[in-house]
Design a protein around this motif. Sequence first.
Motif, PDB file in Angstrom:
ATOM      1  N   LEU A 137      14.298  11.928  -0.121  1.00 17.34           N
ATOM      2  CA  LEU A 137      13.355  12.171  -1.214  1.00 17.34           C
ATOM      3  C   LEU A 137      13.273  10.986  -2.165  1.00 17.34           C
ATOM      4  O   LEU A 137      12.269  10.811  -2.848  1.00 17.34           O
ATOM      5  CB  LEU A 137      13.775  13.415  -2.009  1.00 17.34           C
ATOM      6  CG  LEU A 137      13.740  14.732  -1.238  1.00 17.34           C
ATOM      7  CD1 LEU A 137      14.153  15.869  -2.152  1.00 17.34           C
ATOM      8  CD2 LEU A 137      12.353  14.975  -0.651  1.00 17.34           C
TER       9      LEU A 137
ATOM     10  N   GLY B  42      11.626  13.819   5.856  1.00 15.48           N
ATOM     11  CA  GLY B  42      11.313  13.772   4.428  1.00 15.48           C
ATOM     12  C   GLY B  42      10.309  12.678   4.126  1.00 15.48           C
ATOM     13  O   GLY B  42       9.621  12.167   5.005  1.00 15.48           O
ATOM     14  N   GLY B  43      10.232  12.317   2.860  1.00 16.37           N
ATOM     15  CA  GLY B  43       9.263  11.327   2.422  1.00 16.37           C
ATOM     16  C   GLY B  43       8.661  11.761   1.105  1.00 16.37           C
ATOM     17  O   GLY B  43       9.148  12.693   0.450  1.00 16.37           O
ATOM     18  N   ALA B  44       7.595  11.068   0.728  1.00 16.59           N
ATOM     19  CA  ALA B  44       6.924  11.396  -0.530  1.00 16.59           C
ATOM     20  C   ALA B  44       6.296  12.781  -0.416  1.00 16.59           C
ATOM     21  O   ALA B  44       5.594  13.082   0.542  1.00 16.59           O
ATOM     22  CB  ALA B  44       5.858  10.348  -0.827  1.00 16.59           C
TER      23      ALA B  44
ATOM     24  N   PHE C  74       8.659   5.973   4.628  1.00 22.08           N
ATOM     25  CA  PHE C  74       8.906   7.052   3.666  1.00 22.08           C
ATOM     26  C   PHE C  74       7.601   7.607   3.106  1.00 22.08           C
ATOM     27  O   PHE C  74       7.373   8.822   3.104  1.00 22.08           O
ATOM     28  CB  PHE C  74       9.783   6.513   2.536  1.00 22.08           C
ATOM     29  CG  PHE C  74      10.048   7.505   1.435  1.00 22.08           C
ATOM     30  CD1 PHE C  74      11.106   8.400   1.526  1.00 22.08           C
ATOM     31  CD2 PHE C  74       9.245   7.543   0.307  1.00 22.08           C
ATOM     32  CE1 PHE C  74      11.350   9.318   0.514  1.00 22.08           C
ATOM     33  CE2 PHE C  74       9.480   8.454  -0.708  1.00 22.08           C
ATOM     34  CZ  PHE C  74      10.529   9.341  -0.611  1.00 22.08           C
ATOM     35  N   MET C  75       6.734   6.711   2.635  1.00 25.33           N
ATOM     36  CA  MET C  75       5.488   7.180   2.026  1.00 25.33           C
ATOM     37  C   MET C  75       4.616   7.904   3.045  1.00 25.33           C
ATOM     38  O   MET C  75       3.827   8.777   2.690  1.00 25.33           O
ATOM     39  CB  MET C  75       4.707   6.008   1.410  1.00 25.33           C
ATOM     40  CG  MET C  75       5.368   5.370   0.192  1.00 25.33           C
ATOM     41  SD  MET C  75       5.809   6.525  -1.147  1.00 25.33           S
ATOM     42  CE  MET C  75       4.177   7.151  -1.594  1.00 25.33           C
TER      43      MET C  75
ATOM     44  N   ASN D  77       5.757   9.833   5.422  1.00 28.63           N
ATOM     45  CA  ASN D  77       6.389  11.087   5.876  1.00 28.63           C
ATOM     46  C   ASN D  77       6.591  11.141   7.389  1.00 28.63           C
ATOM     47  O   ASN D  77       6.383  12.184   8.026  1.00 28.63           O
ATOM     48  CB  ASN D  77       5.548  12.297   5.424  1.00 28.63           C
ATOM     49  CG  ASN D  77       5.907  12.760   4.023  1.00 28.63           C
ATOM     50  OD1 ASN D  77       6.840  13.529   3.853  1.00 28.63           O
ATOM     51  ND2 ASN D  77       5.196  12.267   3.027  1.00 28.63           N
TER      52      ASN D  77
END
Lengths: 342, 342
Positions: free
Chosen positions: A264, A287-289, B279-280, B282
């Motif tokens: 996160l 996960g991620g943004a 990450f951004m 997902n």
Amino acid sequence: MRAAVMYGAGDVRIENRPDPKIVRPADAVVGVAAACVCGSDLWPYASMPATDTGRPMGHEFLGVIEETGTDVRALKAGDLVVAPFTYSDNTCDYCTRGLHISCRNGGRYGFDGVDGGQGEAVRVPYADGTLVKLPVTADSTLLPSLLALSDVMTTGHHGAVTAGVGRGDTVLVVGDGAVGLCAVIAAKRLGAERIVLAGRHEARTDLGRRFGATDVVAARGEEGVARIRELTGGADRVIEAVGTRSALDTALGSVLDGGTVSRLGVPQYEQGPIGPGVFMRNITLTGGASPARAHIEQLLPDVLDGTIAPGLVFDQTFTLGRTPDAYQAMTDRQVLKALIRP
Amino acid sequence: MRAAVMYGAGDVRIENRPDPKIVRPADAVVGVAAACVCGSDLWPYASMPATDTGRPMGHEFLGVIEETGTDVRALKAGDLVVAPFTYSDNTCDYCTRGLHISCRNGGRYGFDGVDGGQGEAVRVPYADGTLVKLPVTADSTLLPSLLALSDVMTTGHHGAVTAGVGRGDTVLVVGDGAVGLCAVIAAKRLGAERIVLAGRHEARTDLGRRFGATDVVAARGEEGVARIRELTGGADRVIEAVGTRSALDTALGSVLDGGTVSRLGVPQYEQGPIGPGVFMRNITLTGGASPARAHIEQLLPDVLDGTIAPGLVFDQTFTLGRTPDAYQAMTDRQVLKALIRP
């Protein structure tokens, strides 16, 4: 109007800026009732190169609609609304699957001519697709918890959902910041039986216990991993709510083979350890943004009826004029999460 | 007995070694009827430092039980069995959840005094927990497909399962080696509607089409990603069956935001690009070494009734004495996967 603008590391100023106006038919102008400072705002506060133009700050806010463009249908002046931390059209292929963070027409507050949330008002693009109407008035005592839906609570929930938390699970949450604490709330809400919180700030981990953490591990690094493994035998589901390499290492060290690590915290690294070790152990990295817009409606009833109270993460309120102090207080860890009242 | 031993890069020898004997009560000795060379055997064949002691090779085999230890209950001399590519007790906590690859008492063939599969016989630890009895005789024409359950087919299946492939999905398989081709079989078996195979060896991609690939992309790198995105608009589920950084880059470049990349090829890198970009977006990174033992029983009926025929990946048979030639032929890409008959 007055708004917070960052000009470089450690340099946040309150300035007079043009009053937001409707630019496109899908816009709405929201008068901000409450905003806050995000843990992720502290990264540029620590490292942003000095600039002459400045960057409007803040992406978490709720407030009252002042004006709407001609295409706005679902909202009208006077409505109290909460804004997810990015705007989105709620109609593209990504939004349709609930991944509003990747909206084809979406964007971030404080960029591309859109105001930041730490100010008196914000022009919100794609207002119908972005803003969620709240069935309370602006003087509701629920405001802090509703504001938390803008980011931290929906982000914590995203971690628990993507980690696959379910009834009876053992969950490790790495990080006692506001997102980590909201991840504790979310894990408990989804039925986790044992929730280990890794954090070393006692006031925060105490709040974590109140939210549902059953164990707290203050030790870090290898010692922390050893303690977590001693307590749990290894965790099946880990929520990493910091973003540093050391937090990721703690997560990977503590997770069982075949388990899931959901990230996160925005990674403060470009490369990570996904070589043969992680591969042989069948660890899933997810996960991620968070697509906050997708999660708000699901969590809203629980906030309204008091089942969850994520607003407790706000431990100090600042006037807009004192926003620079809020940044510094959070950086100094004197404040967990600062609420800003314009 | 005779067996293949690797003494360094490019140096595989057939040697006389001691006949395997029961060492522990849970052991069985299996006379090998068929074995094979794995794509992962080619990594040490390319790079292993020279050694005087040598390493017995091979982890995929099936054969007839010659002798069992006193604790072996489910198997007896004369049974035809297939061996998953690692041994496992089938009783520990990991095995109980189907993650036999992480078995607390498990291990690898060719290490710790256990024979390799490329030889005349193998002592198999935890025989009851490891070996799966086959309801055919050693002269069955199904033998190649049953041998594929030892690794490549169960590995391809692991990729499809961990990628979450389901009915109607669009799946990208990166790599036209035996594992990639088996991943095509597995994706089709689980209901994928569109299966794009990224590979540039026409004989292999032709076999991939026979297995169910609907599209083949021969271009690599950015051009390959562009072509895959043109064909699919981005894939929701990607199976990376190579293990190189460039294959991972193709996977990450081709996957939709919110999608899943499952890795099956042992990573030939320690660090990978899991920073803010992934990450951004997902993206979920999953997969890993397959718990073959857990998957064999599920796939066995489909092999027995001919629904799937993964044995078609074996395009040449070598006698045990010619095992060194098999390594070279696979390295030179003259042979897709070599079957060895002792």
